[in-house]
Structure formats: C-alpha cells, structure tokens
Scaffold this motif. Structure first.
Motif, PDB file in Angstrom:
ATOM      1  N   ARG A 157      19.332  13.300 -55.584  1.00  0.00           N
ATOM      2  CA  ARG A 157      19.327  14.020 -54.305  1.00  0.00           C
ATOM      3  C   ARG A 157      17.952  13.938 -53.652  1.00  0.00           C
ATOM      4  N   LYS A 211      17.141  10.238 -52.461  1.00  0.00           N
ATOM      5  CA  LYS A 211      17.902   9.894 -51.260  1.00  0.00           C
ATOM      6  C   LYS A 211      17.370  10.636 -50.043  1.00  0.00           C
ATOM      7  N   ALA A 227      16.787   3.934 -51.544  1.00  0.00           N
ATOM      8  CA  ALA A 227      18.123   3.480 -51.938  1.00  0.00           C
ATOM      9  C   ALA A 227      18.269   3.654 -53.447  1.00  0.00           C
ATOM     10  N   PHE A 247      27.925  12.447 -54.691  1.00  0.00           N
ATOM     11  CA  PHE A 247      27.368  11.489 -53.727  1.00  0.00           C
ATOM     12  C   PHE A 247      28.450  10.447 -53.412  1.00  0.00           C
ATOM     13  N   LEU A 250      27.265   6.811 -53.054  1.00  0.00           N
ATOM     14  CA  LEU A 250      26.393   6.275 -54.097  1.00  0.00           C
ATOM     15  C   LEU A 250      26.951   4.971 -54.658  1.00  0.00           C
TER      16      LEU A 250
END
Length: 374
Positions: A40, A43, A48, A65, A68
């Motif tokens: 978390r 990001k 990335a 996510f 993801l």
C-alpha cells in the motif's frame, strides 16, 4: 521531460520511479498480510509493485489490490504433524524439500529477471529470493530460531541463519529496536546480521480506527489460522465449546476461503469462512476480545487495534509458544493457554478483558514508512 504520469493527479520524477518485486513466504498467511501495508505504501508513492506468490496468498492480495500484478511462484507446501511431539521432527524430515524450494526460487528469480527489469526485490522469509544484480531485501521478525532443544543448538541455528540473512543487501527486522519488543529474543538476539535495520511493525490493519461504541458485551471474535491439521483440530475444539456457551456470542472466522460450514449453526454464533479487510474491522469493533493463535502477524494486528486476546499457540511450534508467553508477561490483556488445556467457560470467565494496557507497550512505536529507504 524528466517526469511521467502515474495517474490523473500524481506525478513522479522518472529517476525516482521504481519497479519492485515482492515475494511472501507461503508458510502461514501472516507473511502475506504483513506485506499489505508495505505494498500500500509503495503504490501510494507511485512505484510499480509485482508480487510473486500463488494460491490463497494471491487471492488475499487480489482482494486488497484489484490492479496488482501477480506472477505464479510455487510455495514450500510444508506438511505438519498431527501431534505436538512430532512437530519438529516432521519439519526436520522436510529440510531437503525446503532447501530444494530455496534453490528453485532462486533459479526462478534469475530466469525471470532476464526478461523483466526491477529496481528492488523484497523477500518475506524466502531465502532464495535475492539477486546479486539488484538490491535485495529480506523481511523477517525472527533472527533467532528457537529449536526447543537448548541454548547450544539455538546458537548454532543463529549462526547459520545469520549467514543466510547476510546474503541480502539489507535485512529488515519487523519489530521495534528497543528491547524486548513484541518478539522478544526472536528479533533481539545476542548477535545481529551486519545488514540489519529495525523497521517497526507491519499490520494489514495499521490505518484502521475502530468504532468501539459498536462493541457488544461478552462478544468474542475467533480467528483461526495456521497449519493443518492443527488448525482444524483447534476449530473443532472451539466450535464444540462455543456451541455450549450460550451466555456469550461469537464471530467465528474459519480462515479457509471458499469453504462452507456443514451442519447447523447456533443462534449465538456467526460463522464466516473468510473476511475481507473491511468486514474484519467491523468484527474487531464488535468484539470484547479476540481468541486466536499467537502468530506474529496476528499479534501486530492486535497491537495496532489495541485489542485484548486469549492466545492459543500451535502445539509444538516453538516460536508461537514463546511469543504467547512473552506478550502475556508484558501485556496484562494478553493471556494464553495450551490447546490441550482449553476451557473457554473457565478462561473467559476469569479474564478481565476491560483492563487494556496495550497503550503502554505501544509507546515507542516505529512507523515503517519513516524508516525504509528505497
């Protein structure tokens, strides 16, 4: 132009943008859940993130996510003994399998890196997931492995483990630097790896604010986790006892996604196979206290939420047995009991869950976001 768009509102300098590969161990879901705040955070900074995992671990990360990227990496698939006395022997018998898995994950990584560029690798207790070509970090809370066979064997294991950890560029220790910390001697042994850095606690619920006005009197949240068949053995024992304790109410989380409960469910019990993060927070809000294993990730969740708990360590798992004793000696609202001595009618009746002194143990909390450097 030296910057690129990451979304509609945020810009990041190109030289700061990083591609990060994370691989959590499949030896219990705690390794996966404690990677959630890390992912978390990364990001949110605009980096990335790609995760290498499989199975339930991948499912949980996808729930948190949806965008993801996950690549398939085989886990260790460890088998466990049905009895406490055979726990260590069962693990020792599988050491060749474990070492082979470590070799395979290293080969997998080197092959994957031939066609994929990354700036950082973060391994949560996967000892083969590092590369000499890219900065590699290992995440762990257990520097000292407890054998249960005495200090001499523990000293040998510490030396072997230290050598393994120093194959990485950095070793991030998931605990407070100040002793004894939440993990005690596990993260504060006599000798530390030369590349160590304490980063504080990691909890999937670290940004949660509980609405304790929703708390119900004598309502208990049961969180089941850990290896089979001992997880199911504990589930059966708890279910049998809870079914008869009609003066209490229970939220029963099995910890097995996509599994349905067979048989009738009493009116004073809510049963869930698995809960999303948001639903789990609501159950924490309702609970007078939590009944759970003493896995380290679970303890971190309890500390962030300041929730009292009755801890039941996995029989024969020396780490959990040590942690249960350690936190119970330091925090009044953490109590523990051997699984074979589990008697909820007695233990819940004698436990003053309202005397919450978790704040005392939280005084020197470290925020990992201020410590880690990329």
């Amino acid at each position: 132009m030296n910057r690129i768009f990451l979304n509609k509102t945020k810009l990041i300098h190109k030289e700061q943008y990083k591609r990060i590969l994370i691989a959590p161990l499949d030896w219990g879901l705690g390794h996966t859940t404690r990677c959630i705040p890390l992912i978390r955070h990364l990001k949110a900074l605009g980096h990335a993130v790609v995760v290498a995992t499989e199975g339930v671990s991948a499912q949980i990360l996808k729930e948190n996510f949806t965008d993801l990227e996950i690549i398939n990496l085989k886990g260790y698939h460890i088998n466990y003994s049905k009895r406490k006395s055979g726990f260590s022997l069962k693990i020792i018998a599988q050491l060749p399998k474990i070492f082979k898995a470590i070799q395979n994950e290293n080969k997998f990584l080197e092959q994957y890196l031939l066609n994929n560029n990354f700036d950082l690798i973060i391994s949560d207790n996967r000892y083969g997931f590092y590369s000499s070509k890219i900065k590699s970090v290992i995440l762990t809370h257990q520097i000292q492995i407890l054998s249960g066979k005495g200090k001499f064997i523990d000293a040998i294991l510490r030396k072997i483990h230290k050598n393994r950890l120093e194959k990485f560029d950095e070793c991030w220790i998931v605990d407070q630097s100040k002793q004894p910390g939440l993990s005690g001697v596990l993260a504060h042994p006599k000798e530390l790896p030369s590349n160590h850095k304490y980063i504080g606690w990691l909890s999937q619920l670290d940004d949660s604010a509980l609405k304790l006005e929703n708390q119900k009197n004598k309502h208990f949240l049961i969180l089941l986790s850990g290896p089979e068949p001992m997880r199911s053995q504990l589930e059966e024992a708890l279910w049998r006892q809870c079914s008869n304790l009609k003066d209490y109410t229970f939220s029963f989380v099995s910890g097995k996604p996509n599994i349905k409960k067979s048989g009738d469910i009493p009116e004073h019990i809510e049963w869930f196979s698995h809960l999303t993060r948001e639903a789990l927070i609501k159950e924490f809000e309702k609970a007078t206290a939590v009944i759970c294993r003493s896995g380290y990730s679970t303890l971190m969740d309890l500390m962030f939420l300041k929730r009292p708990a009755l801890l039941i360590p996995t029989p024969g798992q020396t780490e959990q047995e040590y942690l249960a004793k350690h936190v119970s000696e330091n925090i009044q609202t953490f109590k523990w009991v051997h699984q074979k001595k589990l008697n909820l009618e007695v233990q819940l009746g004698a436990f003053n869950f309202q005397n919450n002194d978790v704040n005392t143990f939280q005084k020197n909390i470290i925020d990992f976001r201020k410590i880690i450097s990329l």
